[in-house]
Design a protein around this motif. Structure first.
Motif, PDB file in Angstrom:
ATOM      1  N   ARG A   1      30.473 -27.450   0.263  1.00  0.00           N
ATOM      2  CA  ARG A   1      29.266 -28.250   0.502  1.00  0.00           C
ATOM      3  C   ARG A   1      28.822 -28.144   1.958  1.00  0.00           C
ATOM      4  O   ARG A   1      27.618 -28.149   2.250  1.00  0.00           O
ATOM      5  CB  ARG A   1      29.512 -29.705   0.103  1.00  0.00           C
ATOM      6  N   ALA A   2      29.783 -28.045   2.874  1.00  0.00           N
ATOM      7  CA  ALA A   2      29.432 -27.936   4.291  1.00  0.00           C
ATOM      8  C   ALA A   2      28.664 -26.653   4.576  1.00  0.00           C
ATOM      9  O   ALA A   2      27.730 -26.638   5.386  1.00  0.00           O
ATOM     10  CB  ALA A   2      30.695 -28.004   5.143  1.00  0.00           C
ATOM     11  N   LYS A   3      29.031 -25.569   3.907  1.00  0.00           N
ATOM     12  CA  LYS A   3      28.391 -24.287   4.197  1.00  0.00           C
ATOM     13  C   LYS A   3      27.184 -24.000   3.327  1.00  0.00           C
ATOM     14  O   LYS A   3      26.202 -23.413   3.792  1.00  0.00           O
ATOM     15  CB  LYS A   3      29.402 -23.155   4.056  1.00  0.00           C
ATOM     16  N   TYR A   4      27.247 -24.426   2.044  1.00  0.00           N
ATOM     17  CA  TYR A   4      26.216 -23.977   1.098  1.00  0.00           C
ATOM     18  C   TYR A   4      25.344 -25.089   0.535  1.00  0.00           C
ATOM     19  O   TYR A   4      24.403 -24.806  -0.203  1.00  0.00           O
ATOM     20  CB  TYR A   4      26.878 -23.224  -0.059  1.00  0.00           C
ATOM     21  N   GLY A   5      25.646 -26.351   0.858  1.00  0.00           N
ATOM     22  CA  GLY A   5      24.771 -27.419   0.396  1.00  0.00           C
ATOM     23  C   GLY A   5      25.362 -28.204  -0.762  1.00  0.00           C
ATOM     24  O   GLY A   5      26.523 -28.048  -1.127  1.00  0.00           O
ATOM     25  N   VAL A   6      24.511 -29.044  -1.349  1.00  0.00           N
ATOM     26  CA  VAL A   6      24.978 -30.068  -2.288  1.00  0.00           C
ATOM     27  C   VAL A   6      24.948 -29.603  -3.741  1.00  0.00           C
ATOM     28  O   VAL A   6      24.904 -30.425  -4.659  1.00  0.00           O
ATOM     29  CB  VAL A   6      24.126 -31.348  -2.138  1.00  0.00           C
ATOM     30  N   PHE A   7      25.008 -28.303  -3.964  1.00  0.00           N
ATOM     31  CA  PHE A   7      24.950 -27.793  -5.338  1.00  0.00           C
ATOM     32  C   PHE A   7      26.259 -28.009  -6.087  1.00  0.00           C
ATOM     33  O   PHE A   7      26.309 -27.877  -7.310  1.00  0.00           O
ATOM     34  CB  PHE A   7      24.630 -26.291  -5.336  1.00  0.00           C
ATOM     35  N   TYR A   8      27.326 -28.351  -5.379  1.00  0.00           N
ATOM     36  CA  TYR A   8      28.649 -28.357  -5.966  1.00  0.00           C
ATOM     37  C   TYR A   8      29.175 -29.784  -6.104  1.00  0.00           C
ATOM     38  O   TYR A   8      29.082 -30.588  -5.181  1.00  0.00           O
ATOM     39  CB  TYR A   8      29.604 -27.508  -5.119  1.00  0.00           C
ATOM     40  N   ASP A   9      29.765 -30.078  -7.277  1.00  0.00           N
ATOM     41  CA  ASP A   9      30.275 -31.410  -7.582  1.00  0.00           C
ATOM     42  C   ASP A   9      31.726 -31.324  -8.039  1.00  0.00           C
ATOM     43  O   ASP A   9      32.204 -30.266  -8.472  1.00  0.00           O
ATOM     44  CB  ASP A   9      29.455 -32.058  -8.710  1.00  0.00           C
ATOM     45  N   ARG A  10      32.420 -32.454  -7.977  1.00  0.00           N
ATOM     46  CA  ARG A  10      33.780 -32.562  -8.523  1.00  0.00           C
ATOM     47  C   ARG A  10      33.660 -32.995  -9.981  1.00  0.00           C
ATOM     48  O   ARG A  10      33.137 -34.074 -10.276  1.00  0.00           O
ATOM     49  CB  ARG A  10      34.587 -33.575  -7.718  1.00  0.00           C
TER      50      ARG A  10
ATOM     51  N   LEU B   1      38.402 -27.463  -2.665  1.00  0.00           N
ATOM     52  CA  LEU B   1      37.495 -26.563  -1.951  1.00  0.00           C
ATOM     53  C   LEU B   1      36.117 -27.166  -1.713  1.00  0.00           C
ATOM     54  O   LEU B   1      35.305 -26.598  -0.981  1.00  0.00           O
ATOM     55  CB  LEU B   1      37.330 -25.258  -2.748  1.00  0.00           C
ATOM     56  N   LEU B   2      35.845 -28.314  -2.329  1.00  0.00           N
ATOM     57  CA  LEU B   2      34.482 -28.868  -2.279  1.00  0.00           C
ATOM     58  C   LEU B   2      33.984 -29.175  -0.870  1.00  0.00           C
ATOM     59  O   LEU B   2      32.827 -28.853  -0.552  1.00  0.00           O
ATOM     60  CB  LEU B   2      34.395 -30.124  -3.150  1.00  0.00           C
ATOM     61  N   PRO B   3      34.769 -29.799   0.016  1.00  0.00           N
ATOM     62  CA  PRO B   3      34.224 -30.084   1.352  1.00  0.00           C
ATOM     63  C   PRO B   3      33.734 -28.831   2.063  1.00  0.00           C
ATOM     64  O   PRO B   3      32.650 -28.821   2.658  1.00  0.00           O
ATOM     65  CB  PRO B   3      35.406 -30.739   2.076  1.00  0.00           C
ATOM     66  N   ALA B   4      34.511 -27.754   2.017  1.00  0.00           N
ATOM     67  CA  ALA B   4      34.096 -26.517   2.688  1.00  0.00           C
ATOM     68  C   ALA B   4      32.875 -25.902   2.004  1.00  0.00           C
ATOM     69  O   ALA B   4      31.962 -25.398   2.669  1.00  0.00           O
ATOM     70  CB  ALA B   4      35.250 -25.522   2.696  1.00  0.00           C
TER      71      ALA B   4
END
Length: 309
Positions: free
Chosen positions: A215-224, A210-213
């Motif tokens: 990060r595309a919508k909400y920014g770089v707060f999410y990591d693998r 789910l990370l690409p979607a």
């Protein structure tokens, strides 16, 4: 942190330190509250405050409100929750400032091992506990559901039935079968999940696709990030979504208190790692300053400059 010369805590006297400090934490059985309790004890032990206590709360969103209303001096919160709250537009005098990133949060999508659920798409038509209102999980989970192409409208195509339950209530719902999955954002292992796993037999879904979607919508707060094998007895390693957990204060907190707190985070890091957790990273100037774009308090920025030399 080899080679880094750490100063002692800046000298302070009872007249130039806050008399009482409150650290807003989280739910019982979760990492937030355990960390807040350790931090409060350390702040008092080392004289940063005359008295320090931890506050039991619903989580990130509650903690941000406690900060902004003056009920808490410090708070832990997910970076995505803090960024959303900052974007609302607070007057500068009562804005939010980062003291440092204190650890990585791991989003757990918890299922029973015998559920037959193997990926997040299989949650369509199921009942899901999405976090207690006021928690950071309650903000992150709908974003994950959306990124998976699902809907929070029960009965719709790809719809899930949503239960607004926190950690302990959500585990109870998994136990009795009234929930098919529980979302929880916390440290690894989370003590309450580890205890339930021993009794029920749990598993986790891989959320990293789910990370690409996200990060595309909400920014770089999410990591693998990886929940390692053995973190929970009998559960293999699984990739998931990570979110930075940040220690925050109000922007009008005095520089000296913030500076002393940073010195404590670095110089006494060993006191601030909950015994239940494997996933917390060691606190150092290098890790603490990675606040996912949230602005550092001037007192914190000054302390890190001194620590970096």
């Amino acid at each position: 942190m080899s080679g880094l010369l750490l100063p002692g805590l800046s000298a302070c006297t009872p007249t130039d330190r806050p008399g009482t400090v409150t650290v807003a934490g989280g739910e019982p059985g979760g990492f937030y509250l355990e960390f807040a309790e350790l931090l409060a004890a350390s702040l008092q032990r080392h004289g940063v405050a005359g008295q320090a206590t931890a506050l039991t709360t619903g989580g990130s969103l509650d903690n941000l409100e406690h900060l902004l209303t003056g009920k808490a001096t410090f708070a832990v919160a997910l970076a995505d929750s803090a960024a959303q709250r900052t974007a609302v537009g607070d007057p500068p005098a009562v804005g939010l400032s980062a003291v440092g990133k204190v650890y990585e949060n791991y989003v757990h999508c918890v299922i029973r091992q015998n559920s037959g659920i193997r990926d997040i798409g299989a949650l369509a038509g199921r009942t899901v506990a999405v976090g207690k209102p006021g928690s950071g999980t309650s903000l992150t989970t709908p974003r994950l559901i959306e990124a998976a192409g699902l809907s929070t409208t029960a009965g719709a195509a790809g719809g899930v039935t949503v239960l607004s339950l926190g950690l302990n209530e959500g585990i109870a719902a998994l136990r009795d079968g009234t929930a098919d999955a529980l979302f929880w954002s916390g440290g690894v292992p989370t003590a309450a999940i580890a205890a339930a796993n021993d009794d029920v037999g749990l598993g986790f879904l891989d959320l990293s696709p789910l990370l690409p979607a996200l990060r595309a919508k909400y920014g770089v707060f999410y990591d693998r990030v990886l929940i390692p094998a053995g973190a929970y007895a009998g559960i293999p390693a699984v990739w998931t979504v990570g979110v930075a957990n940040v220690l925050l204060c109000r922007s009008d907190l005095d520089d000296q208190t913030v500076k002393r707190t940073v010195e404590l985070l670095v110089g006494h890091a060993e006191e601030l790692i909950p015994r239940s957790s494997l996933g917390v990273q060691f606190l150092s100037p290098e890790s603490l300053i990675n606040t996912a774009g949230l602005p550092l308090h001037p007192g914190a920025a000054a302390a890190y400059r001194e620590l970096h030399g």
